[in-house]
Design a protein around this motif. Structure first.
Motif, PDB file in Angstrom:
ATOM      1  N   VAL A 141       0.838  -1.203   0.000  1.00  0.00           N
ATOM      2  CA  VAL A 141       0.000   0.000   0.000  1.00  0.00           C
ATOM      3  C   VAL A 141       0.874   1.254   0.000  1.00  0.00           C
ATOM      4  N   TYR A 142       1.969   1.200   0.772  1.00  0.00           N
ATOM      5  CA  TYR A 142       2.893   2.347   0.828  1.00  0.00           C
ATOM      6  C   TYR A 142       3.440   2.656  -0.562  1.00  0.00           C
ATOM      7  N   ASN A 143       3.867   1.593  -1.275  1.00  0.00           N
ATOM      8  CA  ASN A 143       4.420   1.793  -2.609  1.00  0.00           C
ATOM      9  C   ASN A 143       3.351   2.269  -3.585  1.00  0.00           C
ATOM     10  N   LYS A 144       2.142   1.764  -3.426  1.00  0.00           N
ATOM     11  CA  LYS A 144       1.066   2.172  -4.322  1.00  0.00           C
ATOM     12  C   LYS A 144       0.676   3.629  -4.078  1.00  0.00           C
ATOM     13  N   LYS A 145       0.681   4.022  -2.816  1.00  0.00           N
ATOM     14  CA  LYS A 145       0.375   5.431  -2.519  1.00  0.00           C
ATOM     15  C   LYS A 145       1.433   6.338  -3.129  1.00  0.00           C
ATOM     16  N   ALA A 146       2.684   5.861  -3.156  1.00  0.00           N
ATOM     17  CA  ALA A 146       3.756   6.655  -3.767  1.00  0.00           C
ATOM     18  C   ALA A 146       3.473   6.868  -5.247  1.00  0.00           C
ATOM     19  N   ILE A 147       2.932   5.849  -5.898  1.00  0.00           N
ATOM     20  CA  ILE A 147       2.591   5.985  -7.320  1.00  0.00           C
ATOM     21  C   ILE A 147       1.395   6.929  -7.479  1.00  0.00           C
ATOM     22  N   LEU A 148       0.403   6.768  -6.611  1.00  0.00           N
ATOM     23  CA  LEU A 148      -0.780   7.636  -6.696  1.00  0.00           C
ATOM     24  C   LEU A 148      -0.438   9.098  -6.411  1.00  0.00           C
ATOM     25  N   SER A 149       0.600   9.324  -5.584  1.00  0.00           N
ATOM     26  CA  SER A 149       0.910  10.709  -5.231  1.00  0.00           C
ATOM     27  C   SER A 149       1.319  11.520  -6.455  1.00  0.00           C
TER      28      SER A 149
ATOM     29  N   GLY B  94     -10.921  12.575  -4.432  1.00  0.00           N
ATOM     30  CA  GLY B  94     -10.624  12.396  -3.016  1.00  0.00           C
ATOM     31  C   GLY B  94      -9.128  12.452  -2.758  1.00  0.00           C
ATOM     32  N   ASP B  95      -8.780  12.592  -1.478  1.00  0.00           N
ATOM     33  CA  ASP B  95      -7.395  12.742  -1.054  1.00  0.00           C
ATOM     34  C   ASP B  95      -6.779  11.352  -0.862  1.00  0.00           C
ATOM     35  N   TYR B  96      -5.737  11.053  -1.648  1.00  0.00           N
ATOM     36  CA  TYR B  96      -5.191   9.692  -1.581  1.00  0.00           C
ATOM     37  C   TYR B  96      -4.543   9.397  -0.229  1.00  0.00           C
ATOM     38  N   THR B  97      -4.053  10.476   0.468  1.00  0.00           N
ATOM     39  CA  THR B  97      -3.395  10.222   1.761  1.00  0.00           C
ATOM     40  C   THR B  97      -4.393   9.730   2.810  1.00  0.00           C
TER      41      THR B  97
END
Lengths: 248, 231
Positions: free
Chosen positions: A39-47, A55-58
């Protein structure tokens, strides 16, 4: 004074107990660790495409992040020639997961150029517009830096970027991640000139780059990290050129 | 009255003056950082942001308290010749537990702190308390002593981090207070009163932690006369 036999026995029993408890704990928590990391790595891509998302991805839950990846994002892996690879080639390259998200960019950087493989994520917006997210990796002042660059459907204009680092100085080099205003400068810049030649985006020390199509301002006090970003973009995006050119 | 005190002593879990001293002494008179000057390395490294310092403080409180407790329970069995190694195994065990738990609970903070969590093992405060206190006192007292020293370390860590984050980045707990940009509570670009304000970049660099610790020691000594060396 204790006898040697007692000491040996004590140490053996103690280390066995400690090792068993830790092994048990580590084994038990492993699924959670793996999920958190994914999830951490995916959030990095979404950022990189934060302002394109609804919506806010964080603030998204783990399942929502996973949902976006399942529904709106297709992941592919390409090689130096821009050819899309099948999952067996990715597994052969050393990633048992066989998907783009399994690729470790820092590990790839150590390989020779012709052996390297690159992840590419295509995000399809609700209106059908496609965004291409490319991954790059480079060196900052102290340690590795890496980032995800989102290109608009023209495969030239930058829609957003997100950088991260392993150990840059907080407040100086770490601003490449923390300073949103600096990161936002990249939006709308383009990586090809009008003749279609690759020029990348330069990080300029002098500043005053607001109206230049291929440059952004540097960071005061973080020249080496900024130069690292500059070099990372130039080297990293060039690898994607065959792919970007091919499908145009 | 006399009867109750006797009863309390028997139970061994009473909380009297001596026990309170174990908890409060390390906060001021015998603070691990400002008086004993231990654990400075992590005080420099993890105090750039308040939330990092708080997580680190919690981790150290947990490790000092339970390392003291376990060592004290085992103190009659630990062979004197290898006691240091045994203490180190206990500390390393607890730190690994913290690391694994943090990785499962808050992965982003684990990412930011990871190497410093590991370095709690070498934090002199933990080892110092085991050797000086837990090896010679009962489990209950040792646990309190561990808690006290963890708090003493944590409170200084949090103070340094609050000062550094506020003056260096203009924020507290990532809540933006003063700086240039509309996301700050006081925007120096538009504010009449604070237009002159610039965050002090030195505060986010490591040397500033040294200055801040120095100033804290100075303040503490001018206020707490017990600490001043008369000779």
């Amino acid at each position: 004074m204790h006898s040697t036999a007692y000491i040996t026995r004590f140490v053996l029993i103690m280390t066995t107990i400690v090792a068993m408890v830790l092994a048990f704990l580590s084994f038990g928590l492993k699924p959670i660790h793996k999920k958190n990391e994914a999830v951490y790595n995916k959030k990095a891509i979404l950022s990189a495409i934060a302002d394109q998302l609804e919506g806010d991805y964080t603030k998204m839950t783990d399942d929502e992040v996973q949902g976006i990846f399942d529904k709106n994002i297709t992941q592919e892996v390409i090689n130096m020639e821009g050819t899309v690879l099948g999952s067996e080639d990715v597994i052969a390259a050393g990633y048992p997961g066989g998907r783009a998200e399994d690729i470790d960019m820092r590990k790839e950087k150590k390989k020779s150029d012709e052996d390297r493989i690159f992840p590419i994520y295509t995000y399809t917006k609700a209106d059908g517009e496609k965004l291409y997210i490319l991954s790059v990796v480079g060196n900052g002042l102290w340690d590795a830096i890496w980032g995800n660059i989102a290109l608009k459907s023209d495969k030239n204009t930058i829609a957003g970027v997100a950088f991260d680092h392993a150990g840059e100085t907080p407040g100086l080099g770490a601003e490449i991640k923390d300073n949103q205003a600096w990161v936002d400068q990249f939006k709308g810049k383009s990586i090809y000139d009008e003749q279609g030649n690759f020029v990348s985006v330069d990080v300029k020390k002098a500043g005053g780059t607001k109206n230049l199509p291929h440059a952004v301002d540097g960071i005061t006090g973080a020249t080496i990290t900024a130069d690292g970003v500059d070099a990372m973009l130039e080297d990293g995006l060039e690898f994607y050129e065959p792919f970007l050119k091919k499908n145009n | 009255m006399a009867e109750t005190t006797v009863k309390e002593k028997k139970s061994g879990l009473s909380f009297g003056k001596a026990e309170r001293k174990l908890l409060t002494d390390p906060l001021n008179d015998n603070n691990p950082i400002t008086v004993q000057v231990l654990g400075i390395c992590s005080a420099l490294a993890v105090t750039t942001l308040l939330n990092k310092a708080i997580v680190m403080a919690i981790a150290v409180v947990f490790v000092t308290a339970f390392a003291n407790l376990i060592t004290s329970l085992l103190r009659t069995y630990i062979p004197k010749q290898v006691r240091m190694i045994v203490q180190l195994v206990i500390i390393a065990f607890l730190v690994t537990v913290v690391e694994l738990t943090l990785k499962a609970v808050s992965y982003p903070i684990y990412k930011e702190l990871s190497v410093f969590i590991g370095l709690i093992i070498t934090n002199c405060i933990v080892m110092g308390r085991l050797e000086a206190f837990a090896m010679a006192n009962n489990a209950y007292k040792s646990f309190l002593d561990g808690l006290g020293n963890g708090f003493g370390y944590g409170i200084i860590l949090i103070m340094i981090a609050a000062i550094r984050e506020f003056f260096g980045k203009g924020s507290l707990l990532n809540f933006k207070i003063i700086g240039s940009g509309s996301e700050y509570l006081i925007d120096t670009n538009t504010s009449m009163l604070f237009g002159w304000y610039e965050p002090n970049v030195l505060m986010v660099l490591f040397p500033s932690a040294m200055f801040v610790i120095g100033v804290l020691i100075w303040i503490q000594r001018s206020w707490n006369k017990k600490l001043v060396d008369i000779s």
